[in-house]
Design a protein around this motif. Structure first.
Motif, PDB file in Angstrom:
ATOM      1  N   HIS A 234      26.387  64.215  -7.663  1.00  0.00           N
ATOM      2  CA  HIS A 234      25.708  62.910  -7.607  1.00  0.00           C
ATOM      3  C   HIS A 234      26.785  61.857  -7.361  1.00  0.00           C
ATOM      4  O   HIS A 234      27.980  62.164  -7.389  1.00  0.00           O
ATOM      5  CB  HIS A 234      24.927  62.625  -8.901  1.00  0.00           C
TER       6      HIS A 234
ATOM      7  N   SER B 176      27.261  59.382  -9.308  1.00  0.00           N
ATOM      8  CA  SER B 176      27.617  58.750 -10.584  1.00  0.00           C
ATOM      9  C   SER B 176      29.113  58.755 -10.911  1.00  0.00           C
ATOM     10  O   SER B 176      29.580  57.822 -11.572  1.00  0.00           O
ATOM     11  CB  SER B 176      26.809  59.390 -11.722  1.00  0.00           C
TER      12      SER B 176
ATOM     13  N   ARG C   5      24.391  69.904  -3.849  1.00  0.00           N
ATOM     14  CA  ARG C   5      23.834  70.720  -4.940  1.00  0.00           C
ATOM     15  C   ARG C   5      23.444  72.085  -4.420  1.00  0.00           C
ATOM     16  O   ARG C   5      22.974  72.198  -3.279  1.00  0.00           O
ATOM     17  CB  ARG C   5      22.603  70.040  -5.562  1.00  0.00           C
TER      18      ARG C   5
ATOM     19  N   GLN D  83      23.205  59.733  -1.700  1.00  0.00           N
ATOM     20  CA  GLN D  83      22.680  58.850  -2.739  1.00  0.00           C
ATOM     21  C   GLN D  83      23.312  57.468  -2.604  1.00  0.00           C
ATOM     22  O   GLN D  83      24.374  57.316  -2.007  1.00  0.00           O
ATOM     23  CB  GLN D  83      23.041  59.396  -4.135  1.00  0.00           C
TER      24      GLN D  83
ATOM     25  N   GLU E 220      24.542  54.858  -5.449  1.00  0.00           N
ATOM     26  CA  GLU E 220      24.719  54.565  -6.860  1.00  0.00           C
ATOM     27  C   GLU E 220      24.757  53.052  -7.012  1.00  0.00           C
ATOM     28  O   GLU E 220      25.268  52.350  -6.121  1.00  0.00           O
ATOM     29  CB  GLU E 220      26.054  55.164  -7.341  1.00  0.00           C
TER      30      GLU E 220
ATOM     31  N   GLY F  30      20.769  55.541  -9.484  1.00  0.00           N
ATOM     32  CA  GLY F  30      21.195  56.375  -8.361  1.00  0.00           C
ATOM     33  C   GLY F  30      19.967  56.967  -7.721  1.00  0.00           C
ATOM     34  O   GLY F  30      19.074  57.470  -8.408  1.00  0.00           O
TER      35      GLY F  30
HETATM   36  N1  PHE Z   1      23.100  60.632 -11.136  1.00  0.00           N
HETATM   37  C1  PHE Z   1      21.723  60.855 -11.476  1.00  0.00           C
HETATM   38  C2  PHE Z   1      21.207  61.998 -10.603  1.00  0.00           C
HETATM   39  O1  PHE Z   1      21.650  62.150  -9.523  1.00  0.00           O
HETATM   40  C3  PHE Z   1      20.886  59.612 -11.246  1.00  0.00           C
HETATM   41  C4  PHE Z   1      21.269  58.497 -12.147  1.00  0.00           C
HETATM   42  C5  PHE Z   1      22.215  57.578 -11.737  1.00  0.00           C
HETATM   43  C6  PHE Z   1      20.671  58.361 -13.397  1.00  0.00           C
HETATM   44  C7  PHE Z   1      22.562  56.520 -12.562  1.00  0.00           C
HETATM   45  C8  PHE Z   1      21.033  57.327 -14.224  1.00  0.00           C
HETATM   46  C9  PHE Z   1      21.957  56.400 -13.794  1.00  0.00           C
HETATM   47  O2  PHE Z   1      20.365  62.747 -10.998  1.00  0.00           O
END
Ligand code: PHE
Length: 357
Positions: A183, A185, A213, A227, A229, A326
């Motif tokens: 992700h 994040s 993934r 994604q 973020e 995200g």
């Molecule tokens: N990183 C999480 C995901 O890909 C999504 C997310 C981002 C959730 C930021 C909370 C805050 O599943």
């Protein structure tokens, strides 16, 4: 006084020179070689007639004759060189390939200009929406250590939440665990670390990029996807600010008739956490195959930054608060352009791609 055997030399020479000058083709010129300067020429006949002269006159007459013949031979050679070079030029002209003609006339396909992929142009549009809301754009690495992808995000080794992200591991032969980020994040961690180190808090940024993934691709999932973020760290930030950003973004990007909703969810790095869904644009909420008959499409997750994450990057949770979100860029493109199966994005069928030029 008997007429000199060379009395016709002047005429013969002039006639030969005129004939050489008049020859327009190499073949014709060569054919006339014998009559103009060779065996059958007037000069050879005149040469023979020199025998009728008195011996003391022969030398001078012979020299005159030779001089005239030399002039004609020279004119012949010069004419020949000229005709030869003209002939060569004519051949070159005839053989020249005009490549412009070849491309236009013979290549069976049209030459078309490329254009950014739908995913790339969607990313740009999403960036524009967030920039208009006051966010900066940043990015981060696609290959991450376990620390950035998981641990700093409050997901220690063996934490059951790791099951939320089927992970590709990169074996660098090092003791440290390295992964393809599952992700975007981990860019939160990079940005907060940099802001702490540089004393540049607050942070209002969006970080788009590719993620990976180990999922089996289907109508809504790709193994390599994108994604955006979002990260806000500031004073007195509340969940209402987060909900307002999600709502504003949804209307700005998808249009006034598309609704956003937040549903309680769990992420280790946010508390409280929510899932962010929008009306399915393919069935307008009625229920279809793409939204699994629910009428809603999940775009991503969000929530208030967990104090454990602030702790990992050295930010005082008494002074600062914030939120993160995200969501999928490919998913946004799918919803915006009503693409029933997301795998069309990576199949590279030009009939599909050309619709978005
Ligand atoms: N990183 C999480 C995901 O890909 C999504 C997310 C981002 C959730 C930021 C909370 C805050 O599943």
């Amino acid at each position: 006084m008997t007429s000199s055997p060379l009395s016709t030399l002047g005429d013969e020479t002039a006639r030969a020179l005129a004939a050489i000058e008049a020859a327009d083709e190499l073949g014709a010129l060569d054919e006339s070689h014998a009559t103009l300067v060779g065996r059958r020429s007037a000069f050879v006949a005149l040469q023979r007639s020199l025998g009728t002269l008195a011996p003391e006159e022969r030398g001078a007459a012979g020299a005159t004759l030779q001089e005239a013949r030399r002039r004609v031979e020279e004119a012949f050679a010069a004419r020949r060189a000229l005709l030869e070079s003209r002939e060569r030029q004519r051949r070159l002209d005839a053989d020249r390939l005009d490549l412009g003609d070849v491309v236009v006339a013979q290549v069976p396909w049209r030459l078309t200009l490329g254009h950014p992929s739908l995913v790339a142009s969607t990313q740009r549009e999403l960036e524009d929406v967030f920039v208009a809301m006051g966010f900066k754009v940043a990015d981060g690495p696609e290959v991450e250590s376990d620390w950035y992808n998981f641990e700093a995000l409050n997901i220690p080794p063996a934490h059951p939440a790791r099951g939320m992200w089927d992970t590709f591991y990169v074996d660098l032969g090092e003791p440290e665990t390295v992964v393809l980020r599952t992700h975007t994040s981990p860019t939160q961690i990079h940005l907060m670390e940099a802001a702490v180190a540089g004393g540049t808090l607050p942070v209002h940024s969006v970080m788009p990029g590719r993620c990976y993934r180990r999922d089996t691709p289907d109508a809504r999932h790709l193994a390599a996807f994108h994604q955006v973020e979002g990260l806000v760290v500031d004073r007195d930030i509340t969940f209402a600010d987060l909900a307002g950003v999600i709502e504003t973004f949804t209307k700005a990007y998808f249009g006034e008739d598309i609704d956003a909703r937040l549903r309680p969810a769990y992420f280790p790095f946010t508390e409280p956490s929510a899932e962010f869904e929008i009306t399915c644009t393919i069935c307008r909420g009625a229920g279809c195959r793409t939204c699994s008959q629910t009428g809603w499409i999940e775009l991503g997750g969000c929530g208030m930054l967990d104090p454990a994450v602030f702790d990992a990057v050295g930010i005082d949770p008494e002074e600062w608060s914030g939120f993160a979100f995200g969501f999928g860029i490919d998913r946004c493109a799918q919803m915006r352009y009503q693409i029933a199966d997301m795998r069309a994005l990576i199949e590279n069928d030009v009939r599909f791609l050309e619709q978005f030029s």
